[in-house]
Design an enzyme around this catalytic site. Sequence first.
Site, PDB file in Angstrom:
ATOM      1  N   CYS A 206       0.811  -1.218   0.000  1.00  0.00           N
ATOM      2  CA  CYS A 206       0.000   0.000   0.000  1.00  0.00           C
ATOM      3  C   CYS A 206       0.844   1.268   0.000  1.00  0.00           C
ATOM      4  O   CYS A 206       0.362   2.342   0.371  1.00  0.00           O
ATOM      5  CB  CYS A 206      -0.941  -0.012   1.205  1.00  0.00           C
ATOM      6  SG  CYS A 206      -2.042  -1.435   1.209  1.00  0.00           S
ATOM      7  N   CYS A 231      -6.255   4.893   7.437  1.00  0.00           N
ATOM      8  CA  CYS A 231      -6.446   3.487   7.779  1.00  0.00           C
ATOM      9  C   CYS A 231      -7.398   3.313   8.941  1.00  0.00           C
ATOM     10  O   CYS A 231      -7.767   2.215   9.275  1.00  0.00           O
ATOM     11  CB  CYS A 231      -5.116   2.846   8.112  1.00  0.00           C
ATOM     12  SG  CYS A 231      -4.328   3.658   9.461  1.00  0.00           S
TER      13      CYS A 231
HETATM   14  S1  SF4 Z   1      -3.006  -3.292   6.866  1.00  0.00           S
HETATM   15 FE1  SF4 Z   1      -3.820  -1.643   5.566  1.00  0.00          FE
HETATM   16  S2  SF4 Z   1      -1.968  -0.658   4.813  1.00  0.00           S
HETATM   17 FE2  SF4 Z   1      -1.368  -2.693   5.577  1.00  0.00          FE
HETATM   18  S3  SF4 Z   1      -1.461  -4.153   3.817  1.00  0.00           S
HETATM   19 FE3  SF4 Z   1      -3.443  -4.175   4.836  1.00  0.00          FE
HETATM   20  S4  SF4 Z   1      -4.646  -2.656   3.705  1.00  0.00           S
HETATM   21 FE4  SF4 Z   1      -2.528  -2.230   3.263  1.00  0.00          FE
END
Ligand code: SF4
Length: 264
Positions: A206, A231
């Site tokens: 990401c 997030c």
């Molecule tokens: S926790 Fe959030 S930032 Fe990390 S891989 Fe998963 S979707 Fe992506």
Amino acid sequence: MSAISLYARATAGHDDRVANALSVLREAALAHPGRIVQATSLGAEDMVVTDLIARHGLGIAFGTLETGMLHAQTVELIGRIEARYGVPVEVYRPDAAVAVHFVKTHGERAMYKSVALRKDCCGFRKLEPLGRMLAGRSAWVTGLRREQSNARAVVPFLDTEDPERVKVNPLADWSWADVWHYIATFDVPYNPLHDEFMPSIGCAPCTRAIAVGEDFRAGRWWWEDQDLKECGLHVKEDDPAAATESPLASSLAMPLDETLGAHR
Ligand code: SF4
């Protein structure tokens, strides 16, 4: 070209902003003895905050979220902090069974399929472990800055909106140039990915490098609508991002504001 040579600049008022950040941290440590933690994303701002806390011997613990999806360079920073400052860093990881089930059900690339799945991934990899980090604590410290995004433009030094836990943002008024000037001045360890045009670093799937002229957080969740790019760690319930809160995130006991996202 290194991030220091690209970004570090001494600007008017820098020393005052450093002194104020230290004062905010010192007062928070005194107000919450043994009950305050820096939730570090291991990004540049958080490394500055860690340096301020450790170098001045403030009574603030250190915790981070190892989501299982971080770059190796990011994970290595945990050991570099412990070696440099001689302090332990608490590491919080997602529930292994939940992680395996999620990947089995939705695949390794689930975060690209929908905002809801991306938020579910952030939910079990970040929000739930953050809840464990903050349990029993009355204050937490972040590296949020007003300049980082529109959603963060009104970040206060002390966020008391949650009656149970104060969020302390000592760098609220710092600029990106301030952050890097401090890192250069005090030789603060930092993620080498910052030298590869990644100003904001989160999980590997990401995060991408940004191009000249792109927004600071353009490399985060770049395939999503700009207004939804948090997030959940620092999202207020009336924020646009909260409007698309995932079922998993909403099932968490903590309010979204407290639940994570690693200023990541
Ligand atoms: S926790 Fe959030 S930032 Fe990390 S891989 Fe998963 S979707 Fe992506």
